[in-house]
Design a protein around this motif. Structure first.
Motif, PDB file in Angstrom:
ATOM      1  N   VAL A  11     -24.757   9.689   2.090  1.00  0.00           N
ATOM      2  CA  VAL A  11     -23.406  10.096   2.489  1.00  0.00           C
ATOM      3  C   VAL A  11     -23.068  11.483   1.941  1.00  0.00           C
ATOM      4  CG1 VAL A  11     -20.947   9.600   2.207  1.00  0.00           C
ATOM      5  CG2 VAL A  11     -22.529   7.767   2.845  1.00  0.00           C
ATOM      6  N   GLY A  12     -23.428  11.742   0.675  1.00  0.00           N
ATOM      7  CA  GLY A  12     -23.169  13.064   0.098  1.00  0.00           C
ATOM      8  C   GLY A  12     -23.872  14.166   0.862  1.00  0.00           C
ATOM      9  N   PRO A  13     -25.194  14.074   1.071  1.00  0.00           N
ATOM     10  CA  PRO A  13     -25.886  15.081   1.868  1.00  0.00           C
ATOM     11  C   PRO A  13     -25.295  15.239   3.269  1.00  0.00           C
ATOM     12  CG  PRO A  13     -27.476  13.777   0.664  1.00  0.00           C
ATOM     13  CD  PRO A  13     -26.137  13.128   0.442  1.00  0.00           C
ATOM     14  N   TYR A  14     -24.965  14.120   3.914  1.00  0.00           N
ATOM     15  CA  TYR A  14     -24.389  14.187   5.258  1.00  0.00           C
ATOM     16  C   TYR A  14     -23.051  14.933   5.237  1.00  0.00           C
ATOM     17  CZ  TYR A  14     -22.103  12.674   9.594  1.00  0.00           C
ATOM     18  OH  TYR A  14     -21.440  12.644  10.796  1.00  0.00           O
ATOM     19  N   ALA A  15     -22.211  14.643   4.242  1.00  0.00           N
ATOM     20  CA  ALA A  15     -20.908  15.303   4.157  1.00  0.00           C
ATOM     21  C   ALA A  15     -21.058  16.818   4.005  1.00  0.00           C
ATOM     22  CB  ALA A  15     -20.107  14.723   2.991  1.00  0.00           C
ATOM     23  N   ILE A  16     -22.050  17.228   3.251  1.00  0.00           N
ATOM     24  CA  ILE A  16     -22.296  18.663   3.069  1.00  0.00           C
ATOM     25  C   ILE A  16     -22.888  19.261   4.338  1.00  0.00           C
ATOM     26  CG2 ILE A  16     -23.578  20.372   1.720  1.00  0.00           C
ATOM     27  CD1 ILE A  16     -23.496  18.295  -0.607  1.00  0.00           C
ATOM     28  N   GLU A  17     -23.848  18.574   4.950  1.00  0.00           N
ATOM     29  CA  GLU A  17     -24.493  19.058   6.173  1.00  0.00           C
ATOM     30  C   GLU A  17     -23.479  19.270   7.298  1.00  0.00           C
ATOM     31  OE1 GLU A  17     -27.599  19.870   6.799  1.00  0.00           O
ATOM     32  OE2 GLU A  17     -28.976  18.730   5.529  1.00  0.00           O
ATOM     33  N   THR A  18     -22.467  18.420   7.379  1.00  0.00           N
ATOM     34  CA  THR A  18     -21.503  18.485   8.478  1.00  0.00           C
ATOM     35  C   THR A  18     -20.254  19.285   8.128  1.00  0.00           C
ATOM     36  OG1 THR A  18     -20.646  16.335   7.741  1.00  0.00           O
ATOM     37  CG2 THR A  18     -22.260  16.326   9.531  1.00  0.00           C
ATOM     38  N   GLY A  19     -20.217  19.896   6.950  1.00  0.00           N
ATOM     39  CA  GLY A  19     -19.093  20.739   6.579  1.00  0.00           C
ATOM     40  C   GLY A  19     -17.874  19.992   6.083  1.00  0.00           C
ATOM     41  N   LEU A  20     -17.996  18.693   5.851  1.00  0.00           N
ATOM     42  CA  LEU A  20     -16.867  17.930   5.314  1.00  0.00           C
ATOM     43  C   LEU A  20     -16.626  18.271   3.850  1.00  0.00           C
ATOM     44  CD1 LEU A  20     -17.615  14.444   6.921  1.00  0.00           C
ATOM     45  CD2 LEU A  20     -15.759  16.007   7.516  1.00  0.00           C
ATOM     46  N   VAL A  21     -17.680  18.696   3.163  1.00  0.00           N
ATOM     47  CA  VAL A  21     -17.597  19.109   1.763  1.00  0.00           C
ATOM     48  C   VAL A  21     -18.332  20.435   1.623  1.00  0.00           C
ATOM     49  CG1 VAL A  21     -18.304  18.565  -0.610  1.00  0.00           C
ATOM     50  CG2 VAL A  21     -17.438  16.746   0.882  1.00  0.00           C
ATOM     51  N   GLU A  22     -17.694  21.389   0.946  1.00  0.00           N
ATOM     52  CA  GLU A  22     -18.328  22.687   0.727  1.00  0.00           C
ATOM     53  C   GLU A  22     -19.295  22.589  -0.452  1.00  0.00           C
ATOM     54  OE1 GLU A  22     -17.086  27.362  -0.232  1.00  0.00           O
ATOM     55  OE2 GLU A  22     -15.557  25.858   0.289  1.00  0.00           O
TER      56      GLU A  22
END
Length: 364
Positions: free
Chosen positions: A101-112
């Motif tokens: 989930v963490g990698p996905y959030a970063i990959e999709t721009g949800l988390v910088e």
């Protein structure tokens, strides 16, 4: 074509499945479930018309979206999609899928991304609990390559540290949902625990098995599986969960003393009608928590194996499972309380593909 949505397929821990944005799915839970069933190809042994792998560990979906909660960056809703039945269970959490989930959030721009390590705060919508994910991000890019190996996954990858907060009572609100450290169901002693996920612990010898069998060997023991399912259903009622026939919760865990001195306990975790090839992260957390509660089956067995004295608390727990071991760091409440306040472990993840995924047209 209208029946397609953006998707990244990822391996998280020992599980795999599509990662989707909540905004791309129907608002109705029923319509959402219908879409996921078509997407995964459920209703067929091989899930041949979808991307499911014909196994509960590869028929999972992670749904992620930006969170409105002040203590979280993203929300994560887990869906267990049945392989053979047209059924989606939104009740359990999956700690393995959470690894990605963490990698996905970063990959999709949800988390910088930050330089070096990026902390992603996750709210799990299945349990309303919070998890901290530490993701390797050199040059502010997710790094999947590394030298961390986990049992059940070939090769190595970058480590992702998961810290589960406030794990007690994830579904029932109580660490001991029945109020007892041990209950007796059909003449068998069990311990009902709710920490990260509700589970029912059964000693291997009470079911006529050693506890050292492979997952494949246990899956052939039809009489034992039927007996375990009957115990699980009755435990669900004792835990205040009602009729759990159509739910995957609570999960049964067969426990025994390990032949390996370094291992605290040996576990065979069920999902719930077949044996997990390794062990679920949430199931491992529940078992580690049970070890901290004096009088539970897990605690009694850990004392018997010489891993702790009666009344002591373990800070580190190693669980043997069919494909290896899982190591957990356990923090307890202040004042000598046995309540577990935080459980951490290292997992890995990998991005497999990114693009649009197509699903059959939804029924009217």
């Amino acid at each position: 074509m209208s029946n397609s949505i953006p998707c990244i397929i990822m391996r998280g821990g020992t599980s795999r499945g599509p990662f989707l944005r909540m905004r791309d799915l129907p608002d109705s839970e029923a319509a959402r479930a219908d879409l996921l069933l078509g997407l995964m190809g459920s209703g067929h042994l091989l899930q041949i018309d979808g991307i499911g792998g014909g196994n509960p560990l590869t028929s999972k979906v992670a749904i992620v979206e930006r969170s409105t909660h002040p203590d979280a960056d993203v929300d994560y809703l887990f869906a267990q999609v049945d392989v053979l039945r047209r059924h989606v269970d939104f009740n359990p959490n999956c700690g393995n899928m959470l690894s990605a989930v963490g990698p996905y959030a970063i990959e999709t721009g949800l988390v910088e991304a930050d330089e070096g390590i990026t902390s992603v705060r996750v709210r799990n919508l299945n349990t309303q609990r919070f998890i901290e994910c530490q993701v390797s991000t050199p040059n502010k890019q997710v790094c999947y390559e590394g030298d961390v190996s986990i049992s059940g996954v070939p090769g190595s990858a970058a480590g992702i540290r998961l810290s589960f907060l406030d794990v007690v009572g994830a579904k029932t609100g109580h660490l001991l949902p029945t109020g007892n450290t041990v209950d007796v169901i059909d003449g068998v002693e069990v311990s009902c625990i709710d920490a990260a996920t509700p589970v029912v612990l059964v000693e291997a010898s009470a079911l006529g098995v050693q506890g050292s069998e492979t997952a494949e060997q246990l899956d052939t023991k039809r009489d034992m599986l039927d007996r375990l399912e009957e115990i699980r259903r009755k435990a669900g009622r004792l835990m205040g969960m009602g009729d759990v026939t159509q739910s995957v919760l609570p999960k049964p865990i067969i426990v025994s003393c390990s032949d390996t001195p370094a291992c605290t306990l040996r576990a065979r975790y069920f999902v719930p009608h077949s044996c997990h090839k390794s062990i679920a992260v949430t199931g491992a957390i529940a078992l580690a928590s049970a070890i901290s509660v004096e009088g539970t089956l897990a605690n009694r067995m850990a004392v018997k194996a010489g891993h702790l004295e009666s009344g002591d608390l373990l800070q580190s727990v190693t669980i043997e499972h069919p494909l290896g071991v899982m190591e957990l760091d356990v923090s307890h409440g202040s004042g000598g309380s046995g309540d577990v306040s935080r459980v951490s472990m290292i997992r890995t993840a990998r991005k497999i593909m990114s693009g649009d995924i197509f699903y059959p047209a939804l029924s009217a």
